[in-house]
Structure formats: C-alpha cells, structure tokens
Design an enzyme around this catalytic site. Structure first.
Site, PDB file in Angstrom:
ATOM      1  N   VAL A  20       0.850  -1.203   0.000  1.00 37.90           N
ATOM      2  CA  VAL A  20       0.000   0.000   0.000  1.00 37.90           C
ATOM      3  C   VAL A  20       0.878   1.242   0.000  1.00 37.90           C
ATOM      4  CG1 VAL A  20      -0.327   0.153   2.534  1.00 37.90           C
ATOM      5  CG2 VAL A  20      -2.032   1.088   0.994  1.00 37.90           C
ATOM      6  N   HIS A  24       9.638  -5.539   9.867  1.00 39.78           N
ATOM      7  CA  HIS A  24       8.637  -5.100   8.890  1.00 39.78           C
ATOM      8  C   HIS A  24       7.641  -6.220   8.549  1.00 39.78           C
ATOM      9  CE1 HIS A  24       7.980  -1.963   5.468  1.00 39.78           C
ATOM     10  NE2 HIS A  24       6.840  -2.559   5.778  1.00 39.78           N
ATOM     11  N   GLY A  26       4.238  -6.071   9.449  1.00 41.69           N
ATOM     12  CA  GLY A  26       2.871  -5.582   9.668  1.00 41.69           C
ATOM     13  C   GLY A  26       1.805  -6.377   8.938  1.00 41.69           C
TER      14      GLY A  26
END
Ligand code: NDP
Ligand code: DGY
Length: 328
Positions: A84, A293, A295
């Site tokens: 995103v 990282h 998430g």
C-alpha cells in the site's frame, strides 16, 4: 493461447505468493520473467530484466526511479506494487511517462492494525524483556516493581495519520479502556467519530499522549518528523510506536530519547535501513522493540495482496479499470 510475439513482457522482481503467480500465468497474455528468489533483485539485474517490459510487478524494497523507467523504455504501461505504501516509486517520473500504478490498499489494513496493537502491548508491557529473563534465569521471584510497564486503561492515545490503518488501530485500542483518542494529519477525518477521535495539532498530540502510534504515509512532510524536538515534548512515561516507514523517525534522536529516559519505550516495525544492522545502537536498548517489517505478514493477507497485485497488473496491461489504481 496467443503467439509469443503477441504476449506482453512482464518482469516480476521477486517470488510472490502463488495466488498471484497463478493469475498472471492463467491470463495467457504475459511473457513472464521472475527474479526467482526471496531476496531482492540486484540493481544491475533489475535494470537488465526490465528492458522492453510492458508491465512491472515490484515490492516496497525496489526503488523505481528514472533510471529503472529509462531502462524499461517506452513499452512500460503499468507498475503494480505489492504494497500500500508507494514511497519507493518516483511518482513525478512515472506520471511524466503516463505509466499507471496499481497498489494494495485495504486488504492489509486488519493485519497491520493487529500487528501494531501487538507491538504496542509487547513494548509497553515489556514482553521481550520478560521472555529473555525467563530464558536466562533472571526470574528469581515475584517482585513488586520488576518488569512493570504501562497500561492502556485510562490512557490517552495519539494516532499520527488516521487513515485506513490508523483508524483500524484506533478501533482496536478503544476497547482496552482508552480515555482520549487524539489524532493529527492534514485535516479532520469523518471516520474519527466512531472512535471519538479529537483532531489536534501535532504538538498537542505529542505532549498529551501516553502512547503515540505513527501510521501515516512517508512523504516529504513526514520524513524525519519524529526528531529531537518531537521526542523532547513527549512525556517521560510515553511509549512511541511506528508501523509506517522508518524514515519518518530520526533514529539517532530516538536512541538519545530512549537512552536518556526522555521517553519510556519504543516499538518499531519499520527502520532505516531495512534490515537494521545487527550492531545498530537501537538494538542494544532493552526499551526498544524492533520487528522486521511484518505488519501485513499473515499468510492470508499476503496471498490476497499478491492476487490484487496480479489483477491490477493485468488491468493495466489491457487498458481496463484496475481493482485498486493509485491516482496520480
Ligand atoms: P492511508 O493513505 O489510508 O493513510 C495515510 C495517512 O497518512 C492519512 O490519514 C494521511 O492523512 C496521513 N498523512 C499524510 N501526510 C501527513 C502528515 N503530514 N502528518 C500526519 N499524517 C499525514 O494509508 P494506509 O493507512 O493504508 O497506510 C499508511 C502507511 O502505513 C502506508 O503508507 C505504509 O507506509 C504503512 N504500512 C506499513 C505496513 C507495515 O508492514 N508496517 C503495512 C501497511 C502499510 P491525510 O488524509 O490527512 O493526508
Ligand atoms: C506496505 O504494504 O506498504 C507494507 O509496508 C508492507 O505490507
């Protein structure tokens, strides 16, 4: 099946989940070449492999700038990133060349919000330290003030960037008994009502929050936003969480704030650089929890991200509407 000369050349910069590869293969319109590794494609290889491509599938760790676009040449119609965030894409250069961009909003919001809550609780309640003490024999007995941290109940939480993920984080935190939810950004958000969010200037958020969660995009405005001045305004008991991008934080200033006791603790899912070198000063601190990282890292989410990335790419190649196009 069309002849090889009619297929459009597509370069995929990494192994991506099979859900996405399957869609690209079955479409029958792509001459696919993949950097068949879990590690990033070396720059020289990227520049070589992208030459003549009509489509490019990339990840957040690939810097797509003028050099890559020039190496690709005029065939390039579409870039589809499996993320995103789009700070790795040189937007001006892409726009100038009339190339379309696909990205993956929404489908990773829940996973990323969940991880942010996990990181906040792990940091505030000192879980990694506790686990380490159990393993190393540091657990001698129950002690009144040993490994105490900070709780969400009755607290003030400040969210920097109440976008898709920021709002999903706020929704998950409110049931812990949060008393006030502050947020900041470029303007008020209608969705804030749902979490009784109060729009405040950044300085107010920083000085009044017990927990600060950074969930904004990395832009020229947010780059280095969490710096010495920022940390100096935080409460000494404040907990700082960042799951946006590493470059939003000045890590030297964060290190100073953590080691001097200016702030209580920090939890980071994102750093500069990534990976963070194992001898980095932040990794010597007990009050700093660093994750690699992760998430959006659930199997289901990564599969759906890959599917969406593939569908965006195909739409870009055929001139159709993309499921999720980044408007330039
Ligand atoms: P959104 O675009 O929905 O949200 C981004 C938010 O950033 C918006 O609310 C925007 O506010 C805010 N923002 C922009 N400029 C500023 C500013 N100057 N100060 C404060 N806030 C600002 O994106 P998502 O919520 O979907 O994703 C957010 C980011 O999270 C991504 O860009 C990515 O970097 C990161 N991310 C990290 C993941 C991980 O694995 N750790 C996973 C997924 C995303 P406004 O609308 O007012 O401009
Ligand atoms: C993104 O999508 O921007 C994340 O950082 C990884 O999922």
């Amino acid at each position: 099946m069309q002849g090889a000369q009619q297929l459009m050349k597509v370069f995929v910069t990494r192994r991506i989940p099979q859900e996405g590869m399957k869609i690209l293969k079955q479409a029958g319109i792509c001459n696919l070449s993949v950097w068949d590794s879990d590690e990033p494609v070396p720059r020289a290889e990227l520049l070589k492999s992208v030459s003549g491509a009509h489509g490019l599938v990339c990840l957040l760790s690939d810097r797509i700038d003028a050099e890559v676009l020039d190496a690709a040449g005029p065939n390039l119609k579409v870039i589809s990133t499996m993320s995103v965030g789009f700070d790795h894409l040189s937007m001006d250069e892409i726009k100038k060349r009339g190339i379309r961009i696909g990205y993956t909003p929404d489908v990773l919001t829940d996973a990323t919000a969940e991880l942010t809550v996990a990181l906040l609780l792990a940091t505030a309640r000192r879980l990694p330290e506790g686990v380490q003490e159990v393993k190393s024999g540091g657990w001698s007995t129950w002690k009144p003030l040993w490994l105490c941290g900070y709780g969400l109940s009755g607290s003030t939480v400040g969210v920097i960037g109440l976008g898709r993920i920021g709002l999903a984080i706020a929704r998950r935190l409110m049931p812990f008994g949060v008393k006030r939810l502050l947020y900041t950004g470029r303007g008020t958000k209608p969705g804030a009502k749902e979490v009784e969010g109060e729009f405040v200037p950044l300085d107010t958020l920083v000085s009044e929050s017990d927990f600060i969660v950074v969930s904004c995009a990395l832009t020229p405005d947010t780059q280095g936003m969490c710096n010495k001045a920022f940390f100096s305004k935080m409460k000494n008991t404040g907990v700082f969480i960042n799951t946006s991008r590493g470059a939003v934080v000045n890590q030297e200033d964060l290190h100073e704030a953590l080691s001097s006791g200016q702030i209580a603790a920090a939890g980071l899912d994102v750093t500069t650089p990534e990976p963070l070198p194992t001898d980095h000063p932040l990794l010597t601190l007990n009050n700093c929890v660093v994750l690699p990282h992760i998430g959006s890292a659930t199997y289901a989410t990564r599969g759906i991200m890959a599917e969406l990335t593939a569908n965006n790419l195909l739409a870009g190649l055929t001139g159709a509407a993309m499921p999720t196009e980044l408007k330039l």
